[in-house]
Design an enzyme around this catalytic site. Sequence first.
Site, mmCIF file in Angstrom:
data_model
loop_
_atom_site.group_PDB
_atom_site.id
_atom_site.type_symbol
_atom_site.label_atom_id
_atom_site.label_comp_id
_atom_site.label_asym_id
_atom_site.label_seq_id
_atom_site.Cartn_x
_atom_site.Cartn_y
_atom_site.Cartn_z
ATOM 1 N N ASP A 46 -32.970 78.966 27.240
ATOM 2 C CA ASP A 46 -31.853 78.083 27.575
ATOM 3 C C ASP A 46 -31.502 77.200 26.365
ATOM 4 O O ASP A 46 -31.697 77.609 25.222
ATOM 5 C CB ASP A 46 -32.227 77.231 28.792
ATOM 6 C CG ASP A 46 -31.049 76.955 29.704
ATOM 7 O OD1 ASP A 46 -30.078 76.340 29.230
ATOM 8 O OD2 ASP A 46 -31.083 77.350 30.880
ATOM 9 N N HIS A 107 -28.017 71.425 29.772
ATOM 10 C CA HIS A 107 -28.137 72.603 30.626
ATOM 11 C C HIS A 107 -29.589 73.014 30.858
ATOM 12 O O HIS A 107 -30.027 73.242 31.992
ATOM 13 C CB HIS A 107 -27.340 73.738 29.975
ATOM 14 C CG HIS A 107 -27.166 74.955 30.812
ATOM 15 N ND1 HIS A 107 -28.084 75.980 30.841
ATOM 16 C CD2 HIS A 107 -26.160 75.335 31.640
ATOM 17 C CE1 HIS A 107 -27.652 76.935 31.644
ATOM 18 N NE2 HIS A 107 -26.487 76.572 32.148
ATOM 19 N N SER A 353 -25.771 79.217 36.936
ATOM 20 C CA SER A 353 -26.890 78.688 36.155
ATOM 21 C C SER A 353 -27.766 77.761 36.984
ATOM 22 O O SER A 353 -28.945 77.582 36.684
ATOM 23 C CB SER A 353 -26.380 77.921 34.930
ATOM 24 O OG SER A 353 -26.001 78.797 33.901
#
Length: 686
Positions: A46, A107, A353
């Site tokens: 990620d 994220h 996600s």
Amino acid sequence: MEGIISVFPSVTLKPQTTQSWNFMGFGEHVDRVPTIESDIIIGFVDTGIWPESKSFSDKGYGPPPKKWKGVCNGGANFTCNNKIIGARYYSDSKLGMEDSARDILGHGTHTASTAAGNQVNHISLFDSLAEGNARGAVPLSRIAVYKVCGPNGCPTHLIMAAFDDAISDGVDIISASLGSSFPFEYNKDSIAIGAFHAMQQGILTSNSAGNKGPTPHSVSSVAPWMISVAASTTDRYFTNKGNATINGFDLKGKMFPLITGYQAFNLTRCDIETNRNPKATIEKSVTMRHRANAPTIVSFSSRGPNSITPDILKPDISAPGVEIIAAWPPVVPASHYFGEAKYVKYNILSGTSMSCPHVSGAAAYVKTFHPDWSPSAIKSALMTTALPMTATTNPDHEFAYGSGHLNPLKAAQPGLVYEAFEDDYIKMLCSIGYTSDMIKLMVGNTSTTSCPPNYKGTVWDLNYPSMAMVLKEAQGKEATFTRTLTNVGLPNSTYKATITFPSQLTVTVKPDVLFFKSLNEKQSFVVKVSARPSSQNVVSASLVWSDGIHNVRSPIVVPFSNLNGRFSATIQAYDGQYIIVDQNIILNGFDWKGKIVILSVQIIVSAYQVCDPHHSLGRSQPRTNVNHRQHITESDVCRRHPVMTRRAVRDHTPRFSDVRNRELNFDLGPFIPRAIGRHVHTTAQK
């Protein structure tokens, strides 16, 4: 060169809780095996992580598991602990990536805490929204971080390097909330290749399905050896007097003039054309519960059918992916308004996600009860125990939600599992036309990479937990699925089959009763599906094996060709390379009445590269290759399937004046050829 398996171009991919776990019946006090859970390691491929977050505190943790072979190479100003036991970063100066595993985008921090974060009580967004206790599915587990994404995306060569490192480091589950705008062939897909290598070493990969819904064929995560996750709602939502929005500020009733967008750029005008001087205010959002019909698949979640192997149902499963609150770097703005950035420690995001780490965490939870289970066994447990969903609220049927909605508690005790191993997947690849050399380049030079001599198997022979058969036309068709179940429930158990199917299908199973005398015993059966012509886009059935305690459910899905229907678009612009149309459609390319259209996906508009519409290619019929995907018609213009050269576009595409405002009508067939290589445009999967 020795040591190199295969070479292909690197492209750039992009990244795709208080209530979500409770909504699935997975409360704070579920049964756990703490000693095993603390040995579980989830690897996150990620944007990095914010190690100082309370969600990643190592208070009360012992040293890393003995099986851990990784390192803490987080770069400057980054320190691992007994929660975050490993960190690596992968540099690419062209994408502006920092030499640090620290998350500057948010994220990766969000996804890691969703799956494996500690329980942190009394958190919220903007001091009022989504109040509660944040936690992951396996809060006692360890985290390994592999930062492959920067502000400009995630290069595929770095993704493959991260997979290799995660495998050698000793992770148990890999969570990859990233992907492309559309699927690649398996031997060109960095995530699929990495996930195959992980599967070879007993590691399951969870991958986001994509955020290109609700267009058919938009799911980008299609490899059968990883689990592909769609995004759904929970019963919680945010509103301000009927509007489902999230506002972190309150104007306290103060009214402001309401102007048009045009007036925003022409502030000399003080009123709207009606001269009624309307005014409006913005109210702060509040948290609401009991959303009607939850869970439902959200519009942005990518849909099937699977455009690489249509007879493999994708996505596999759905999980919460809408308005999920999780940890956030306090230096990354959560929002901007009136020129002032808002900084928070927990933030709300939506996307596949966000759904992906829910499945990653649930897979880790299942593994705590069954440490020796194969990746396919864990995947089967998640899929066959999923909560059935309905087409009434999800009109795209299983192509939206796969086997159903994640049910972590049930998945820990599924009763029976469908298992598939490396040689099974290789036979599947052989059945769709992959040669032994192609497979060897993809999976490595192992003893099982050769296709069996004169192999006559089909995709339907893969021991997959779901079943799909694609009809090229609205005509009758039959399919035979061979399956094998392994008993992981109770010895001396008897499972009876229950089949539910609509009038357009006939489904039989033989035998319809399975007797198991011991654990790990295997029993096989055959499912035959016959489809009759239908005006419906999709018809589906289900097979449930039950011993009175466990219910092992498999969806059976049949899409008809009219799922793809007809598409019309009007040309808006032509710049010498692209024809821009007025539709935001996400498909991968198709044959339009003998004229070739290659799709290049963009976020707002779709760009097409075309051969000269005046150059007839209709004289020769499209060929069909061994894996049943339609090839583009060969011609002297478009001979290099599936991507045209710029020169071909320049030499054979009409001038803008010839095509502007011209309406294009496309017949979309069930199998869609794909553009690959440099024409790939990737989009976020957040």
